[in-house]
Design a protein around this motif. Structure first.
Motif, PDB file in Angstrom:
ATOM      1  N   PHE A  88      -1.270   5.138  10.190  1.00  9.08           N
ATOM      2  CA  PHE A  88      -1.634   4.561   8.887  1.00  9.08           C
ATOM      3  C   PHE A  88      -0.491   3.649   8.439  1.00  9.08           C
ATOM      4  O   PHE A  88       0.367   4.050   7.661  1.00  9.08           O
ATOM      5  N   VAL A 145       1.725   1.064   6.535  1.00 10.72           N
ATOM      6  CA  VAL A 145       1.834   0.588   5.145  1.00 10.72           C
ATOM      7  C   VAL A 145       3.042  -0.348   5.064  1.00 10.72           C
ATOM      8  O   VAL A 145       4.066  -0.111   5.717  1.00 10.72           O
ATOM      9  N   ASN A 151       6.524   2.190   6.134  1.00  9.86           N
ATOM     10  CA  ASN A 151       6.635   3.650   6.300  1.00  9.86           C
ATOM     11  C   ASN A 151       7.277   3.976   7.651  1.00  9.86           C
ATOM     12  O   ASN A 151       6.986   3.339   8.663  1.00  9.86           O
ATOM     13  N   GLU A 202       7.840   7.233   9.934  1.00  6.52           N
ATOM     14  CA  GLU A 202       7.446   8.644  10.083  1.00  6.52           C
ATOM     15  C   GLU A 202       8.421   9.392  10.981  1.00  6.52           C
ATOM     16  O   GLU A 202       9.315   8.807  11.614  1.00  6.52           O
ATOM     17  N   THR A 217       9.167  12.008   6.642  1.00  6.98           N
ATOM     18  CA  THR A 217       8.618  10.642   6.574  1.00  6.98           C
ATOM     19  C   THR A 217       9.047   9.933   5.297  1.00  6.98           C
ATOM     20  O   THR A 217       9.110  10.538   4.224  1.00  6.98           O
ATOM     21  N   CYS A 228       8.012   6.746   2.841  1.00  9.74           N
ATOM     22  CA  CYS A 228       6.932   5.807   2.527  1.00  9.74           C
ATOM     23  C   CYS A 228       7.454   4.372   2.471  1.00  9.74           C
ATOM     24  O   CYS A 228       8.654   4.127   2.266  1.00  9.74           O
ATOM     25  N   ALA A 229       6.522   3.432   2.595  1.00 12.46           N
ATOM     26  CA  ALA A 229       6.873   2.003   2.561  1.00 12.46           C
ATOM     27  C   ALA A 229       7.550   1.617   1.245  1.00 12.46           C
ATOM     28  O   ALA A 229       8.534   0.863   1.243  1.00 12.46           O
ATOM     29  N   GLU A 230       7.041   2.123   0.142  1.00 13.08           N
ATOM     30  CA  GLU A 230       7.593   1.755  -1.169  1.00 13.08           C
ATOM     31  C   GLU A 230       9.038   2.206  -1.280  1.00 13.08           C
ATOM     32  O   GLU A 230       9.918   1.473  -1.731  1.00 13.08           O
ATOM     33  N   ALA A 287      -2.745   2.817  -3.238  1.00 10.80           N
ATOM     34  CA  ALA A 287      -1.906   3.089  -4.413  1.00 10.80           C
ATOM     35  C   ALA A 287      -0.737   3.999  -4.029  1.00 10.80           C
ATOM     36  O   ALA A 287      -0.869   4.828  -3.130  1.00 10.80           O
ATOM     37  N   PRO A 288       0.396   3.819  -4.697  1.00 10.26           N
ATOM     38  CA  PRO A 288       1.572   4.626  -4.343  1.00 10.26           C
ATOM     39  C   PRO A 288       1.367   6.118  -4.607  1.00 10.26           C
ATOM     40  O   PRO A 288       0.713   6.509  -5.584  1.00 10.26           O
ATOM     41  N   CYS A 289       1.955   6.943  -3.735  1.00  8.80           N
ATOM     42  CA  CYS A 289       1.872   8.397  -3.911  1.00  8.80           C
ATOM     43  C   CYS A 289       2.724   8.809  -5.127  1.00  8.80           C
ATOM     44  O   CYS A 289       3.508   8.002  -5.656  1.00  8.80           O
TER      45      CYS A 289
HETATM   46  N1  THU Z   1       2.306   6.143   2.837  1.00 10.76           N
HETATM   47  C1  THU Z   1       3.064   5.136   2.341  1.00 10.76           C
HETATM   48  O1  THU Z   1       3.907   4.562   3.037  1.00 10.76           O
HETATM   49  N2  THU Z   1       2.866   4.783   1.049  1.00 10.76           N
HETATM   50  C2  THU Z   1       1.907   5.316   0.233  1.00 10.76           C
HETATM   51  O2  THU Z   1       1.837   4.977  -0.941  1.00 10.76           O
HETATM   52  C3  THU Z   1       0.980   6.309   0.762  1.00 10.76           C
HETATM   53  C4  THU Z   1       1.342   6.893   2.075  1.00 10.76           C
HETATM   54  C5  THU Z   1       2.481   6.513   4.259  1.00 10.76           C
HETATM   55  C6  THU Z   1       3.135   7.841   4.501  1.00 10.76           C
HETATM   56  C7  THU Z   1       2.604   8.176   5.866  1.00 10.76           C
HETATM   57  O3  THU Z   1       3.446   7.558   6.843  1.00 10.76           O
HETATM   58  C8  THU Z   1       1.257   7.533   5.933  1.00 10.76           C
HETATM   59  O4  THU Z   1       1.233   6.571   4.888  1.00 10.76           O
HETATM   60  C9  THU Z   1       0.084   8.502   5.757  1.00 10.76           C
HETATM   61  O5  THU Z   1       0.265   9.301   4.656  1.00 10.76           O
END
Ligand code: THU
Length: 129
Positions: A24, A26, A42, A44, A51, A53-55, A84-86
């Motif tokens: 996935f 990002v 992102n 992982e 992991t 995240c990209a943000e 959308a951001p987690c």
């Molecule tokens: N992920 C992001 O990079 N940003 C988000 O806002 C949502 C999730 C990444 C984390 C993980 O590597 C993958 O997406 C699946 O969750």
């Protein structure tokens, strides 16, 4: 720097995603108060919880380069519209929101047009010290 340009850079950044587990990818690109942009993707890990995240990788990239305020951040998920951001990323974006302008979060909608939100809208009553 337009919202469209930021989103293009976020898309480019997603190509460097290291996401062998979720598959996935990002990308994110933020505009700092200096006018400079910083990308993230992102990254992982076999220990999934490690992991990044990209943000948050874009924000770390900006902060290590001396930035402290984010005017805008574009986020692109290759496999999901409106990626959308987690929750934790919302909290980290809020930490560095522009004191005068807030932070604009830019997502790509189902129809391909860009949708914008303020971080305070995405994280109401966020924790601040
Ligand atoms: N992920 C992001 O990079 N940003 C988000 O806002 C949502 C999730 C990444 C984390 C993980 O590597 C993958 O997406 C699946 O969750």
């Amino acid at each position: 720097m337009t919202d469209e340009e930021l989103m293009e850079k976020a898309k480019e950044a997603s190509k460097n995603s290291y996401s062998p587990y979720s598959k996935f990818p990002v990308g994110a690109c933020l505009l700092a108060s200096s006018g400079k942009t910083y990308i993230g993707t992102n990254v992982e890990n076999a220990s999934y919880g490690a992991t990044i995240c990209a943000e948050r990788s874009a924000i770390v990239n900006a902060v290590v380069n001396g930035e402290r305020e984010i005017d805008a951040i574009a986020i692109y998920g290759q496999k999901m519209k409106m990626c959308a951001p987690c929750g934790p990323c919302r909290q980290v974006i809020a930490e560095f929101k522009s004191k005068s302008k807030g932070t604009k979060v830019i997502l790509e909608g189902e129809d391909g047009t860009l949708k914008t939100f303020d971080i305070d809208e995405l994280l109401p009553l966020g924790f601040e010290l």
